[in-house]
Design a protein around this motif. Structure first.
Motif, PDB file in Angstrom:
ATOM      1  N   PHE A   1      42.543  30.710  47.644  1.00  0.00           N
ATOM      2  CA  PHE A   1      43.123  31.387  48.806  1.00  0.00           C
ATOM      3  C   PHE A   1      42.541  32.780  48.940  1.00  0.00           C
ATOM      4  CE2 PHE A   1      46.297  28.123  48.737  1.00  0.00           C
ATOM      5  CZ  PHE A   1      46.532  27.897  47.401  1.00  0.00           C
TER       6      PHE A   1
ATOM      7  N   LEU B   1      42.316  40.018  48.704  1.00  0.00           N
ATOM      8  CA  LEU B   1      42.527  39.491  47.356  1.00  0.00           C
ATOM      9  C   LEU B   1      42.157  38.020  47.291  1.00  0.00           C
ATOM     10  CD1 LEU B   1      45.936  41.207  47.307  1.00  0.00           C
ATOM     11  CD2 LEU B   1      44.359  41.580  45.424  1.00  0.00           C
TER      12      LEU B   1
ATOM     13  N   LEU C   1      49.603  31.396  40.111  1.00  0.00           N
ATOM     14  CA  LEU C   1      48.433  31.866  40.851  1.00  0.00           C
ATOM     15  C   LEU C   1      47.781  32.999  40.073  1.00  0.00           C
ATOM     16  CD1 LEU C   1      49.841  31.926  44.498  1.00  0.00           C
ATOM     17  CD2 LEU C   1      48.478  30.146  43.400  1.00  0.00           C
TER      18      LEU C   1
ATOM     19  N   PRO D   1      51.406  41.359  49.628  1.00  0.00           N
ATOM     20  CA  PRO D   1      50.282  40.521  50.056  1.00  0.00           C
ATOM     21  C   PRO D   1      50.739  39.469  51.069  1.00  0.00           C
ATOM     22  CG  PRO D   1      50.528  40.526  47.664  1.00  0.00           C
ATOM     23  CD  PRO D   1      51.757  41.147  48.222  1.00  0.00           C
TER      24      PRO D   1
ATOM     25  N   TRP E   1      45.174  36.124  40.342  1.00  0.00           N
ATOM     26  CA  TRP E   1      44.706  37.009  41.401  1.00  0.00           C
ATOM     27  C   TRP E   1      43.524  37.866  40.936  1.00  0.00           C
ATOM     28  CZ3 TRP E   1      47.835  37.852  46.031  1.00  0.00           C
ATOM     29  CH2 TRP E   1      48.980  37.054  46.057  1.00  0.00           C
ATOM     30  N   GLY E   2      42.574  38.082  41.845  1.00  0.00           N
ATOM     31  CA  GLY E   2      41.555  39.082  41.605  1.00  0.00           C
ATOM     32  C   GLY E   2      42.128  40.473  41.852  1.00  0.00           C
ATOM     33  N   ALA E   3      41.335  41.477  41.526  1.00  0.00           N
ATOM     34  CA  ALA E   3      41.793  42.870  41.671  1.00  0.00           C
ATOM     35  C   ALA E   3      41.768  43.336  43.124  1.00  0.00           C
ATOM     36  CB  ALA E   3      40.949  43.797  40.819  1.00  0.00           C
TER      37      ALA E   3
ATOM     38  N   GLN F   1      46.253  42.491  51.871  1.00  0.00           N
ATOM     39  CA  GLN F   1      47.343  43.403  51.510  1.00  0.00           C
ATOM     40  C   GLN F   1      47.088  44.760  52.153  1.00  0.00           C
ATOM     41  OE1 GLN F   1      47.991  44.125  47.290  1.00  0.00           O
ATOM     42  NE2 GLN F   1      50.159  44.516  47.642  1.00  0.00           N
TER      43      GLN F   1
ATOM     44  N   TYR G   1      44.096  36.408  50.355  1.00  0.00           N
ATOM     45  CA  TYR G   1      45.263  37.144  50.825  1.00  0.00           C
ATOM     46  C   TYR G   1      44.797  38.493  51.320  1.00  0.00           C
ATOM     47  CZ  TYR G   1      49.090  34.179  49.042  1.00  0.00           C
ATOM     48  OH  TYR G   1      49.980  33.178  48.829  1.00  0.00           O
TER      49      TYR G   1
END
Lengths: 110, 116
Positions: free
Chosen positions: A34, A87, A98, A44, A100-102, A38, A36
């Motif tokens: 996915f 993200l 999930l 997010p 998440w990347g930074a 933010q 996202y």
């Protein structure tokens, strides 16, 4: 090595330009992907899911390359309102978490 | 708006204290996930609750604990606060476990915790 890695930002881009975000994931068992968005000091919000065949939603195009474990997001004709942090998110599938990347911050300049 | 609410919106605590954060899930949602988001980082998964039971946990110490109530609202408790606990704490509710692993996570606005 981080499980999900994204381009370090920020990206400073003029309005109307095309922007590309890259993301790599380390776990080959990853099943769902996915992007996202933010906004500053907000929660997010899902921008789009990423499918194996690639998918498009208006100015946004997402691609997945399972062999390279790579995900991308392309924004065409960028608008000032696209300024946000993007993200990359991955689900491994063996559980319901999930990863998440930074995030990569995008700044669109007039 | 997602219908997920969190309280309080902001909180300042001192090191060593304890804090409780609250999350009201969207109506009909039985799964709640909690995340910690430090400044400049993506959310980190803390744990998830499904029908009042902990369903999974991320790499957080035992001083992070939680509860889910029969109405599926949830609490996150943090004991012995440390400076590094300063972050935005997000909860997300989902209509099922499967949905929680896909796109159906509805985030609340978060609680911003500052530990001094």
């Amino acid at each position: 090595r981080k499980e999900v890695e994204q381009d370090p930002g920020p990206f400073n881009v003029p309005e109307g330009a095309t922007v590309a975000f890259n993301c790599t994931y380390s776990n080959s068992a990853s099943q769902s992907f996915f992007w996202y968005r933010q906004d500053c000091r907000k929660e997010p919000k899902l921008l789009m899911s990423v499918y194996s065949s690639g998918n498009e939603d208006g100015r946004f195009t997402a691609q997945l390359n399972r062999a390279s474990q790579y995900i991308s997001l392309l924004i065409r004709d960028s608008k000032l309102s696209d300024s946000a942090t993007y993200l990359c998110v991955v689900n491994i599938g063996s559980n319901y978490q999930l990863i998440w990347g930074a995030g990569t911050k995008l700044i669109i300049k007039p | 708006e997602t219908g997920v609410t969190q309280s309080p919106t902001h909180l300042i605590k001192t090191r060593g204290q304890q804090v409780t954060l609250r999350c009201s899930s969207q109506s009909g949602h039985n799964t709640v996930s909690w995340y910690q988001q430090a400044l400049g980082q993506g959310p980190q998964f803390i744990f998830q609750y499904y029908r009042e039971e902990e369903n999974g946990r991320g790499n957080f110490p035992p001083r992070f604990s939680g509860l889910q109530f029969p109405n599926y609202s949830s609490e996150l408790n943090v004991n012995a606060l440390e400076l590094d606990d300063s972050a935005l704490y997000l909860c997300a509710s989902s209509p099922s476990l499967l949905a929680a692993s896909s796109y159906e996570q509805y985030f609340g606005p978060g609680t911003r915790l500052t530990v001094t």
